[in-house]
Design an enzyme around this catalytic site. Structure first.
Site, PDB file in Angstrom:
ATOM      1  N   GLU A 133      -5.747   4.435   0.726  1.00  0.00           N
ATOM      2  CA  GLU A 133      -6.834   3.804   1.502  1.00  0.00           C
ATOM      3  C   GLU A 133      -8.211   4.250   1.031  1.00  0.00           C
ATOM      4  O   GLU A 133      -8.473   5.451   0.906  1.00  0.00           O
ATOM      5  CB  GLU A 133      -6.652   4.139   2.981  1.00  0.00           C
ATOM      6  CG  GLU A 133      -7.720   3.472   3.845  1.00  0.00           C
ATOM      7  CD  GLU A 133      -7.563   3.817   5.307  1.00  0.00           C
ATOM      8  OE1 GLU A 133      -6.565   3.392   5.914  1.00  0.00           O
ATOM      9  OE2 GLU A 133      -8.448   4.516   5.841  1.00  0.00           O
ATOM     10  N   ASN A 161     -10.225  -0.120   3.847  1.00  0.00           N
ATOM     11  CA  ASN A 161     -10.498  -0.039   5.285  1.00  0.00           C
ATOM     12  C   ASN A 161     -11.920  -0.514   5.563  1.00  0.00           C
ATOM     13  O   ASN A 161     -12.891   0.058   5.063  1.00  0.00           O
ATOM     14  CB  ASN A 161     -10.274   1.379   5.823  1.00  0.00           C
ATOM     15  CG  ASN A 161     -10.024   1.359   7.328  1.00  0.00           C
ATOM     16  OD1 ASN A 161     -10.455   0.416   8.013  1.00  0.00           O
ATOM     17  ND2 ASN A 161      -9.352   2.360   7.839  1.00  0.00           N
ATOM     18  N   GLU A 210      -7.910  -3.821   5.768  1.00  0.00           N
ATOM     19  CA  GLU A 210      -7.552  -3.171   7.032  1.00  0.00           C
ATOM     20  C   GLU A 210      -8.740  -3.131   7.993  1.00  0.00           C
ATOM     21  O   GLU A 210      -9.861  -2.844   7.568  1.00  0.00           O
ATOM     22  CB  GLU A 210      -7.155  -1.711   6.788  1.00  0.00           C
ATOM     23  CG  GLU A 210      -6.069  -1.457   5.773  1.00  0.00           C
ATOM     24  CD  GLU A 210      -5.927   0.047   5.515  1.00  0.00           C
ATOM     25  OE1 GLU A 210      -5.548   0.422   4.416  1.00  0.00           O
ATOM     26  OE2 GLU A 210      -6.244   0.841   6.420  1.00  0.00           O
ATOM     27  N   SER A 211      -8.466  -3.357   9.242  1.00  0.00           N
ATOM     28  CA  SER A 211      -9.396  -3.164  10.370  1.00  0.00           C
ATOM     29  C   SER A 211     -10.393  -4.297  10.575  1.00  0.00           C
ATOM     30  O   SER A 211     -10.889  -4.896   9.620  1.00  0.00           O
ATOM     31  CB  SER A 211     -10.221  -1.872  10.235  1.00  0.00           C
ATOM     32  OG  SER A 211      -9.394  -0.755  10.066  1.00  0.00           O
ATOM     33  N   LYS A 241      -0.743   0.194  18.236  1.00  0.00           N
ATOM     34  CA  LYS A 241      -1.934   1.037  18.410  1.00  0.00           C
ATOM     35  C   LYS A 241      -2.250   1.134  19.900  1.00  0.00           C
ATOM     36  O   LYS A 241      -2.810   0.215  20.485  1.00  0.00           O
ATOM     37  CB  LYS A 241      -3.094   0.357  17.644  1.00  0.00           C
ATOM     38  CG  LYS A 241      -4.395   1.132  17.590  1.00  0.00           C
ATOM     39  CD  LYS A 241      -5.397   0.409  16.677  1.00  0.00           C
ATOM     40  CE  LYS A 241      -6.654   1.207  16.434  1.00  0.00           C
ATOM     41  NZ  LYS A 241      -7.596   0.508  15.542  1.00  0.00           N
ATOM     42  N   LYS A 250       1.414   5.405   9.953  1.00  0.00           N
ATOM     43  CA  LYS A 250      -0.050   5.414   9.867  1.00  0.00           C
ATOM     44  C   LYS A 250      -0.515   6.714  10.514  1.00  0.00           C
ATOM     45  O   LYS A 250      -0.575   6.850  11.736  1.00  0.00           O
ATOM     46  CB  LYS A 250      -0.622   4.199  10.597  1.00  0.00           C
ATOM     47  CG  LYS A 250      -2.066   3.920  10.262  1.00  0.00           C
ATOM     48  CD  LYS A 250      -2.164   2.566   9.598  1.00  0.00           C
ATOM     49  CE  LYS A 250      -3.483   2.126   9.055  1.00  0.00           C
ATOM     50  NZ  LYS A 250      -4.681   2.758   9.391  1.00  0.00           N
ATOM     51  N   GLU A 298       0.151  -3.829  13.701  1.00  0.00           N
ATOM     52  CA  GLU A 298       0.093  -2.414  14.089  1.00  0.00           C
ATOM     53  C   GLU A 298       0.409  -2.169  15.569  1.00  0.00           C
ATOM     54  O   GLU A 298      -0.003  -2.932  16.437  1.00  0.00           O
ATOM     55  CB  GLU A 298      -1.303  -1.874  13.778  1.00  0.00           C
ATOM     56  CG  GLU A 298      -1.436  -0.368  13.954  1.00  0.00           C
ATOM     57  CD  GLU A 298      -2.570   0.187  13.118  1.00  0.00           C
ATOM     58  OE1 GLU A 298      -2.348   0.454  11.925  1.00  0.00           O
ATOM     59  OE2 GLU A 298      -3.687   0.319  13.653  1.00  0.00           O
TER      60      GLU A 298
HETATM   61  O1  LIG Z   1      -9.418   2.703  14.897  1.00  0.00           O
HETATM   62  C1  LIG Z   1     -10.138   3.719  14.926  1.00  0.00           C
HETATM   63  O2  LIG Z   1     -10.978   3.915  15.813  1.00  0.00           O
HETATM   64  C2  LIG Z   1     -10.005   4.777  13.882  1.00  0.00           C
HETATM   65  C3  LIG Z   1     -10.871   5.867  13.915  1.00  0.00           C
HETATM   66  C4  LIG Z   1     -10.752   6.886  12.998  1.00  0.00           C
HETATM   67  C5  LIG Z   1      -9.776   6.846  12.039  1.00  0.00           C
HETATM   68  C6  LIG Z   1      -8.905   5.752  11.976  1.00  0.00           C
HETATM   69  C7  LIG Z   1      -9.011   4.731  12.886  1.00  0.00           C
HETATM   70  N1  LIG Z   1      -8.149   3.660  12.880  1.00  0.00           N
HETATM   71  C8  LIG Z   1      -7.009   3.554  12.036  1.00  0.00           C
HETATM   72  C9  LIG Z   1      -6.956   2.245  11.366  1.00  0.00           C
HETATM   73  O3  LIG Z   1      -7.125   2.218  10.173  1.00  0.00           O
HETATM   74  C10 LIG Z   1      -6.755   1.013  12.188  1.00  0.00           C
HETATM   75  O4  LIG Z   1      -5.924   1.296  13.256  1.00  0.00           O
HETATM   76  C11 LIG Z   1      -6.158  -0.192  11.473  1.00  0.00           C
HETATM   77  O5  LIG Z   1      -6.765  -0.472  10.263  1.00  0.00           O
HETATM   78  C12 LIG Z   1      -6.253  -1.440  12.387  1.00  0.00           C
HETATM   79  O6  LIG Z   1      -7.585  -1.654  12.778  1.00  0.00           O
HETATM   80  P1  LIG Z   1      -7.978  -2.720  13.912  1.00  0.00           P
HETATM   81  O7  LIG Z   1      -7.305  -4.014  13.541  1.00  0.00           O
HETATM   82  O8  LIG Z   1      -9.456  -2.829  13.870  1.00  0.00           O
HETATM   83  O9  LIG Z   1      -7.457  -2.182  15.189  1.00  0.00           O
END
Ligand SMILES: O=C(O)c1ccccc1NCC(=O)[C@H](O)[C@H](O)COP(=O)(O)O
Length: 261
Positions: free
Chosen positions: A160, A181, A212-213, A51, A111, A49
């Protein structure tokens, strides 16, 4: 009001403005398929990503060059590049997505927080091959209509979910891809246990699962893989990495055999 509610309120304004502008979006042909890449891969795949910032972390890497970052991701073996296009909360843009889609030969995920077909037209015109539909942000009818619109326009969709109720809504579409997520978009709490709990309720072996995340380490990737993930979506860890190639190597794992969920 949760952060998700705040984001959706901003999206409603953006959609209103887009509709009023009467902008027409070019019709482009999709050329890259995420499901094909995942199906053909022997390894669990990585969706990497772009970001710059997020509501939970604030600024992450605001000076990043999205094209250079995306090319690096592609070189390291990413299955797709995810581009956060929201400006207000993530400091991204459709221009980021367009520039990335023009520079790489792998699918690009828009995204964003999609609530109206015009955003799908905009994403496709910018070069997206995949869009995200967040079950928590949509009514069941909106979800069905947007899913049908996107697939009819030759886009792949990541549906998602974050809990079992959302999963059952998503499964009513029989989607090709479910994104689980690990981050609760209302509280920001992150646990990979979410992937484990939800993936075990997905019985169709052909449904592709993306965790994800919150994936930071090899052991996180293993946890996702062992829970049944076909791919992981990684943002912050890659954006903050001083050696992206090494981080990829840490997160790359052989796939689990199908039916072993
Ligand atoms: O990342 C956030 O804080 C967030 C808050 C509210 C809605 C969506 C958010 N993030 C979008 C995503 O789903 C993430 O960017 C993506 O899954 C990657 O996550 P990470 O690896 O933890 O940065």
């Amino acid at each position: 009001m949760t952060i998700l509610d705040e984001i959706i309120t901003v999206k409603q304004t953006e959609v209103r403005e887009l509709l009023q502008s009467k902008r027409k979006f070019a019709i482009t042909k999709k050329t890259h398929s995420l499901t094909k890449r995942i199906a053909e891969a022997g390894q669990m795949q990585i969706i990497a990503e772009i970001k710059r910032a997020s509501p939970s972390k604030g600024d992450i890497q605001t000076n990043i060059h999205p094209v250079e970052q995306a090319i690096m991701y592609e070189k390291c073996g990413a299955a797709a590049v995810s581009v956060l296009t929201d400006a207000s909360f993530f400091k991204g843009s459709m221009n980021d997505l367009k520039a990335v889609a023009e520079a790489v030969e792998i699918p690009v995920l828009c995204k964003d927080f999609i609530i109206h077909p015009i955003q799908i037209d905009q994403a496709k015109a910018a070069g997206a091959s995949i869009i995200l539909l967040i079950v928590a942000a949509l009514s069941k009818q909106q979800l069905q209509e947007l899913y049908a619109y996107a697939t009819a326009n030759d886009l792949e969709v990541i549906c998602e979910v974050h809990d079992i109720e959302e999963l059952s809504t998503a499964l009513s579409l029989n989607p090709a891809i479910i994104g689980i997520n690990n981050r609760n978009l209302k509280t920001f709490a992150v646990t990979l246990q979410t992937t484990k709990n939800i993936a075990q309720q997905i019985n169709n072996p052909n449904t592709m699962i993306i965790s994800e995340s919150g994936i930071r380490s090899r052991s996180d990737a293993m946890l996702a893989r062992d829970a049944g993930a076909d791919a992981i979506l990684v943002g912050e860890t890659l954006m903050q990495s001083s050696n992206i190639q090494h981080t990829f190597q840490q997160l790359q794992l052989d796939r689990r055999k199908k039916n072993a969920r």
